[in-house]
Scaffold this motif. Structure first.
Motif, PDB file in Angstrom:
ATOM      1  N   GLN A  74       0.472  -1.286  -0.145  1.00 48.66           N
ATOM      2  CA  GLN A  74      -0.229  -0.030   0.098  1.00 48.66           C
ATOM      3  C   GLN A  74       1.253   0.680   0.138  1.00 48.66           C
ATOM      4  N   PHE A  75       0.334   1.879  -0.688  1.00 48.13           N
ATOM      5  CA  PHE A  75       1.389   3.634  -1.031  1.00 48.13           C
ATOM      6  C   PHE A  75       0.966   4.755  -0.218  1.00 48.13           C
ATOM      7  N   GLY A  76      -0.152   4.577   0.351  1.00 41.94           N
ATOM      8  CA  GLY A  76      -1.258   5.758   0.745  1.00 41.94           C
ATOM      9  C   GLY A  76      -1.207   6.342   2.112  1.00 41.94           C
ATOM     10  N   SER A  77       0.120   5.412   2.977  1.00 42.85           N
ATOM     11  CA  SER A  77      -0.005   6.071   4.103  1.00 42.85           C
ATOM     12  C   SER A  77       0.338   7.382   4.482  1.00 42.85           C
ATOM     13  N   PRO A  80       6.395   8.592   5.230  1.00 39.29           N
ATOM     14  CA  PRO A  80       7.202   8.355   4.067  1.00 39.29           C
ATOM     15  C   PRO A  80       8.208   7.145   4.431  1.00 39.29           C
ATOM     16  N   ALA A  81       8.803   7.547   5.788  1.00 35.24           N
ATOM     17  CA  ALA A  81       8.774   5.899   5.747  1.00 35.24           C
ATOM     18  C   ALA A  81       8.374   4.509   6.216  1.00 35.24           C
ATOM     19  N   VAL A  82       7.258   4.560   6.252  1.00 31.87           N
ATOM     20  CA  VAL A  82       5.699   3.309   6.054  1.00 31.87           C
ATOM     21  C   VAL A  82       5.788   3.494   4.344  1.00 31.87           C
ATOM     22  N   ARG A  83       5.983   4.623   3.552  1.00 33.75           N
ATOM     23  CA  ARG A  83       5.128   4.340   2.395  1.00 33.75           C
ATOM     24  C   ARG A  83       6.791   3.641   1.535  1.00 33.75           C
ATOM     25  N   GLN A  84       7.947   4.298   2.264  1.00 30.79           N
ATOM     26  CA  GLN A  84       9.037   3.065   1.632  1.00 30.79           C
ATOM     27  C   GLN A  84       9.392   1.970   1.613  1.00 30.79           C
ATOM     28  N   GLU A  85       9.192   1.716   2.938  1.00 29.75           N
ATOM     29  CA  GLU A  85       8.979   0.481   3.015  1.00 29.75           C
ATOM     30  C   GLU A  85       8.369  -0.628   2.908  1.00 29.75           C
ATOM     31  N   ASN A  86       7.380   0.039   2.029  1.00 28.40           N
ATOM     32  CA  ASN A  86       5.816  -0.808   1.385  1.00 28.40           C
ATOM     33  C   ASN A  86       6.554  -1.102  -0.449  1.00 28.40           C
ATOM     34  N   ILE A  87       7.502   0.520  -0.050  1.00 29.14           N
ATOM     35  CA  ILE A  87       7.896   0.610  -1.817  1.00 29.14           C
ATOM     36  C   ILE A  87       9.120  -0.666  -2.369  1.00 29.14           C
ATOM     37  N   GLU A  88      10.133  -0.497  -1.332  1.00 32.77           N
ATOM     38  CA  GLU A  88      10.593  -2.027  -1.273  1.00 32.77           C
ATOM     39  C   GLU A  88      10.206  -2.688  -0.687  1.00 32.77           C
ATOM     40  N   SER A  89       9.345  -3.641  -0.258  1.00 41.77           N
ATOM     41  CA  SER A  89       8.269  -4.585  -0.439  1.00 41.77           C
ATOM     42  C   SER A  89       7.454  -5.073  -2.227  1.00 41.77           C
ATOM     43  N   ALA A  90       7.352  -3.736  -2.534  1.00 34.69           N
ATOM     44  CA  ALA A  90       6.779  -3.766  -4.150  1.00 34.69           C
ATOM     45  C   ALA A  90       7.940  -4.577  -5.238  1.00 34.69           C
ATOM     46  N   LYS A  91       9.036  -4.161  -4.668  1.00 29.77           N
ATOM     47  CA  LYS A  91      10.744  -4.041  -5.497  1.00 29.77           C
ATOM     48  C   LYS A  91      10.725  -5.603  -5.742  1.00 29.77           C
ATOM     49  N   MET A  92      10.397  -5.781  -4.262  1.00 23.35           N
ATOM     50  CA  MET A  92      11.262  -7.383  -4.022  1.00 23.35           C
ATOM     51  C   MET A  92       9.814  -8.238  -4.641  1.00 23.35           C
ATOM     52  N   ASN A  93       8.569  -7.764  -4.650  1.00 23.89           N
ATOM     53  CA  ASN A  93       7.904  -9.033  -4.903  1.00 23.89           C
ATOM     54  C   ASN A  93       7.017  -8.273  -6.583  1.00 23.89           C
ATOM     55  N   LEU A  94       8.295  -7.564  -7.560  1.00 20.82           N
ATOM     56  CA  LEU A  94       8.194  -7.259  -9.193  1.00 20.82           C
ATOM     57  C   LEU A  94       9.077  -8.530  -9.285  1.00 20.82           C
ATOM     58  N   VAL A  95      10.234  -8.678  -8.879  1.00 21.49           N
ATOM     59  CA  VAL A  95      11.041  -9.723  -8.760  1.00 21.49           C
ATOM     60  C   VAL A  95      11.138 -10.967  -9.063  1.00 21.49           C
ATOM     61  N   LEU A  96      10.125 -10.977  -7.627  1.00 16.52           N
ATOM     62  CA  LEU A  96       9.777 -12.064  -7.723  1.00 16.52           C
ATOM     63  C   LEU A  96       8.738 -12.687  -8.776  1.00 16.52           C
ATOM     64  N   GLY A 110      -4.529   2.496  -0.203  1.00 16.88           N
ATOM     65  CA  GLY A 110      -4.721   2.041   0.724  1.00 16.88           C
ATOM     66  C   GLY A 110      -4.212   3.203   2.100  1.00 16.88           C
ATOM     67  N   GLY A 111      -3.447   2.395   2.438  1.00 10.27           N
ATOM     68  CA  GLY A 111      -2.441   3.230   3.641  1.00 10.27           C
ATOM     69  C   GLY A 111      -3.179   3.930   5.202  1.00 10.27           C
ATOM     70  N   ALA A 125       1.213   8.607  -6.999  1.00  8.42           N
ATOM     71  CA  ALA A 125       2.380   8.003  -8.088  1.00  8.42           C
ATOM     72  C   ALA A 125       3.575   8.223  -8.068  1.00  8.42           C
ATOM     73  N   GLU A 126       3.800   9.321  -7.298  1.00  7.20           N
ATOM     74  CA  GLU A 126       5.275   8.694  -7.409  1.00  7.20           C
ATOM     75  C   GLU A 126       6.274   7.889  -7.025  1.00  7.20           C
ATOM     76  N   ALA A 127       5.248   7.251  -5.441  1.00  7.93           N
ATOM     77  CA  ALA A 127       5.379   5.515  -5.380  1.00  7.93           C
ATOM     78  C   ALA A 127       5.640   4.486  -6.938  1.00  7.93           C
ATOM     79  N   PHE A 128       4.208   5.426  -7.141  1.00  9.44           N
ATOM     80  CA  PHE A 128       4.154   4.656  -8.675  1.00  9.44           C
ATOM     81  C   PHE A 128       5.742   4.448 -10.035  1.00  9.44           C
TER      82      PHE A 128
END
Length: 252
Positions: A74-77, A80-96, A110-111, A125-128
């Motif tokens: 979720q990117f809506g928190s 900023p630290a929570v958003r960044q944590e979700n961005i990193e999770s997104a990247k790992m799942n994109l690799v998966l 969400g968020g 949008a910035e997260a995407f």
């Protein structure tokens, strides 16, 4: 070409080997992997390289696709630290997803915020943009789920979509029907659909109308059953549903 899949939420108590064999037998083209939900398939961004190769080969041997990895990102928190944590999770799942052969990955706005604001739309949008650019090297597209949580309608969806700059971005519509406003807002970005319990009813023909609409724009993707009961759905129900929905898709 429109294809049919189910998310692992419909069979959360089965291991992946049984799931893929059933999907083939029951007439589904693919299985959408839901990660981080406690499903017995055990696939996640923590899966080893060996596990990923095994699962990809398992599906390939049965002739069944993995069209999508569905995350809880979720990117809506407002934090900023929570958003960044979700961005990193997104990247790992994109690799998966890339390792499994999936083309798209589901993510939320969400968020925990009560509604979408212009400020939230901007940082969503910035997260995407960040994860979309990152995923270009892996050939996988991140998608915003629309018709759910704080992206309730075409209005909220468009408020985010108009701010996204990366070309590697898609939308997922979370319903088996779609009105004209939603169609016009999403048609240039639509990559995946989630359909729900209503399609289990023999009297429901939403998929026929949705397939006709999507064929008008040469949609090449999946309609995927996301039915969350907390236990396995009956095999005969899933088999009958596949036959009926595939019939609607062919009819369209």
């Amino acid at each position: 070409m429109i294809k049919l899949s189910f998310m692992t939420f419909v069979l959360p108590e089965w291991e992946i080997e049984r799931i893929v064999k059933f999907a083939k037998k029951a007439g589904y083209d693919g299985v959408e992997i839901r990660v981080d939900a406690g499903h017995k398939h055990g696939i996640s961004s923590e899966s080893s390289a060996e596990e990923r190769k095994y699962v990809k080969k398992l599906f390939a041997d049965e002739g069944v696709d993995i069209p999508c990895v569905a995350t809880s990102v979720q990117f809506g928190s407002s934090e900023p630290a929570v958003r960044q944590e979700n961005i990193e999770s997104a990247k790992m799942n994109l690799v998966l997803a890339s390792d499994l052969g999936a083309n798209v990955v589901r993510m939320f706005a969400g968020g925990g915020i009560p509604k979408l604001t212009d400020e939230a739309a901007e940082y969503i949008a910035e997260a995407f943009d960040e994860v979309g650019e990152y995923a270009k090297d892996f050939g996988v597209c991140p998608m915003l789920e629309c018709g759910h949580d704080i992206i309730k309608s075409a209005v909220e969806a468009q408020n985010v979509i108009k701010r996204v700059k990366t070309s590697n971005f898609g939308a997922l519509w979370n319903h088996s029907d779609m009105d004209e406003q939603t169609f016009n807002a999403l048609k240039s970005h639509i990559r995946h659909f989630h359909v729900h319990k209503e399609v289990l009813s023999p009297d429901n023909d939403n998929i026929l109308h949705l397939a006709k609409l999507m064929k008008s724009i040469e949609y090449d993707g999946y309609f995927s059953l996301e039915i969350i009961e907390g236990h396995n759905l009956p095999e005969d129900v899933l088999t009958e549903t596949a036959s009926r929905l595939q019939g609607f898709i062919a009819q369209a």
